[in-house]
Scaffold this motif. Structure first.
Motif, PDB file in Angstrom:
ATOM      1  N   ARG A   1       2.500  13.152  -8.714  1.00 22.71           N
ATOM      2  CA  ARG A   1       1.825  11.881  -8.906  1.00 22.71           C
ATOM      3  C   ARG A   1       2.433  10.856  -7.942  1.00 22.71           C
ATOM      4  NH1 ARG A   1       1.247  11.014 -15.437  1.00 22.71           N
ATOM      5  NH2 ARG A   1       0.533  13.111 -15.933  1.00 22.71           N
ATOM      6  N   ARG A   2       1.571  10.014  -7.392  1.00 21.87           N
ATOM      7  CA  ARG A   2       2.009   8.950  -6.505  1.00 21.87           C
ATOM      8  C   ARG A   2       1.407   7.640  -6.982  1.00 21.87           C
ATOM      9  NH1 ARG A   2       5.459  11.719  -5.894  1.00 21.87           N
ATOM     10  NH2 ARG A   2       6.029  12.959  -4.097  1.00 21.87           N
ATOM     11  N   ILE A   3       2.217   6.582  -6.922  1.00 24.88           N
ATOM     12  CA  ILE A   3       1.836   5.275  -7.453  1.00 24.88           C
ATOM     13  C   ILE A   3       1.967   4.238  -6.350  1.00 24.88           C
ATOM     14  CG2 ILE A   3       2.313   3.591  -9.263  1.00 24.88           C
ATOM     15  CD1 ILE A   3       4.092   6.029 -10.450  1.00 24.88           C
ATOM     16  N   ARG A   4       0.936   3.414  -6.175  1.00 22.82           N
ATOM     17  CA  ARG A   4       1.011   2.342  -5.180  1.00 22.82           C
ATOM     18  C   ARG A   4       2.036   1.305  -5.618  1.00 22.82           C
ATOM     19  NH1 ARG A   4      -3.610  -0.655  -5.102  1.00 22.82           N
ATOM     20  NH2 ARG A   4      -2.805  -1.723  -3.286  1.00 22.82           N
TER      21      ARG A   4
ATOM     22  N   GLU B   1       0.800  -1.218   0.000  1.00 21.42           N
ATOM     23  CA  GLU B   1       0.000   0.000   0.000  1.00 21.42           C
ATOM     24  C   GLU B   1       0.840   1.279   0.000  1.00 21.42           C
ATOM     25  OE1 GLU B   1       0.504  -1.215   4.304  1.00 21.42           O
ATOM     26  OE2 GLU B   1      -0.052  -2.269   2.481  1.00 21.42           O
TER      27      GLU B   1
ATOM     28  N   GLU C   1       3.166   4.249  -1.321  1.00 17.51           N
ATOM     29  CA  GLU C   1       3.174   4.952  -2.595  1.00 17.51           C
ATOM     30  C   GLU C   1       4.574   5.467  -2.884  1.00 17.51           C
ATOM     31  OE1 GLU C   1      -1.326   6.645  -2.997  1.00 17.51           O
ATOM     32  OE2 GLU C   1       0.120   7.903  -1.949  1.00 17.51           O
TER      33      GLU C   1
ATOM     34  N   PRO D   1      -1.961   2.862 -12.647  1.00 17.53           N
ATOM     35  CA  PRO D   1      -2.813   3.761 -11.869  1.00 17.53           C
ATOM     36  C   PRO D   1      -1.975   4.650 -10.948  1.00 17.53           C
ATOM     37  CG  PRO D   1      -3.564   1.484 -11.699  1.00 17.53           C
ATOM     38  CD  PRO D   1      -2.235   1.459 -12.369  1.00 17.53           C
ATOM     39  N   PHE D   2      -2.462   5.851 -10.719  1.00 18.38           N
ATOM     40  CA  PHE D   2      -1.766   6.787  -9.827  1.00 18.38           C
ATOM     41  C   PHE D   2      -2.788   7.735  -9.233  1.00 18.38           C
ATOM     42  CE2 PHE D   2      -2.071   8.910 -13.863  1.00 18.38           C
ATOM     43  CZ  PHE D   2      -2.282  10.251 -13.556  1.00 18.38           C
ATOM     44  N   ARG D   3      -2.344   8.484  -8.252  1.00 19.15           N
ATOM     45  CA  ARG D   3      -3.191   9.548  -7.742  1.00 19.15           C
ATOM     46  C   ARG D   3      -2.387  10.833  -7.747  1.00 19.15           C
ATOM     47  NH1 ARG D   3      -3.673  10.560  -1.717  1.00 19.15           N
ATOM     48  NH2 ARG D   3      -1.744   9.738  -0.858  1.00 19.15           N
ATOM     49  N   GLN D   4      -3.094  11.906  -7.937  1.00 15.51           N
ATOM     50  CA  GLN D   4      -2.485  13.227  -8.045  1.00 15.51           C
ATOM     51  C   GLN D   4      -2.573  13.912  -6.684  1.00 15.51           C
ATOM     52  OE1 GLN D   4      -1.658  14.120 -11.397  1.00 15.51           O
ATOM     53  NE2 GLN D   4      -0.551  15.900 -10.693  1.00 15.51           N
ATOM     54  N   ILE D   5      -1.456  14.410  -6.191  1.00 13.26           N
ATOM     55  CA  ILE D   5      -1.413  15.189  -4.958  1.00 13.26           C
ATOM     56  C   ILE D   5      -0.829  16.539  -5.335  1.00 13.26           C
ATOM     57  CG2 ILE D   5      -0.527  15.356  -2.608  1.00 13.26           C
ATOM     58  CD1 ILE D   5      -0.170  12.311  -2.666  1.00 13.26           C
TER      59      ILE D   5
ATOM     60  N   ASP E   1       0.689  -1.587  -7.513  1.00 14.46           N
ATOM     61  CA  ASP E   1       0.429  -1.343  -8.937  1.00 14.46           C
ATOM     62  C   ASP E   1       1.717  -1.400  -9.754  1.00 14.46           C
ATOM     63  OD1 ASP E   1      -2.332  -1.060  -8.577  1.00 14.46           O
ATOM     64  OD2 ASP E   1      -2.125   1.064  -8.064  1.00 14.46           O
TER      65      ASP E   1
END
Length: 108
Positions: free
Chosen positions: A65-68, A28, A30, A57-61, A71
């Motif tokens: 960008r941060r990637i688990r 979990e 990132e 997949p990633f999320r934007q902060i 993933d």
């Protein structure tokens, strides 16, 4: 000791016995695209391309960008499977050409 834990310990010991850097992350956690690139053994621009097309997949902060890690590991496994399949096809093609192609139909 459960078999799954024994396999994990074996894999960990095998990894740290190899030359080079060994990274240990929880699934979990990132990482940045730069770290993901190192983990995947590819360039950072290719990591961004994989993210942009939806393969990673990633999320934007904010602007980052941060990637688990899970993933990243999934993509690494997928790309290794693709490389292995391509290598098998190439080897099969070479075998077909070497052993079954008619000599008169070959082009240089």
């Amino acid at each position: 000791m459960p078999a799954s834990l024994l396999r994990a310990v074996h894999d960990f010991l095998d990894a740290i016995s190899q030359p080079g850097e060994t990274l240990v992350f929880k699934a979990e956690h990132e990482v940045s695209p730069e770290t993901a690139a190192e983990m995947l053994g590819i360039s950072r621009p290719i990591v961004y391309k994989r993210m942009d097309v939806g393969k990673l997949p990633f999320r934007q902060i904010g602007t980052h960008r941060r990637i688990r890690v899970a993933d990243v590991a999934r993509l690494k496994q997928h790309e290794e499977q693709r490389r292995n399949a391509a290598a098998e096809i190439a080897a099969d093609t070479e075998d077909l050409e070497a052993n079954y192609a008619e000599t008169g139909n070959r082009t240089p």
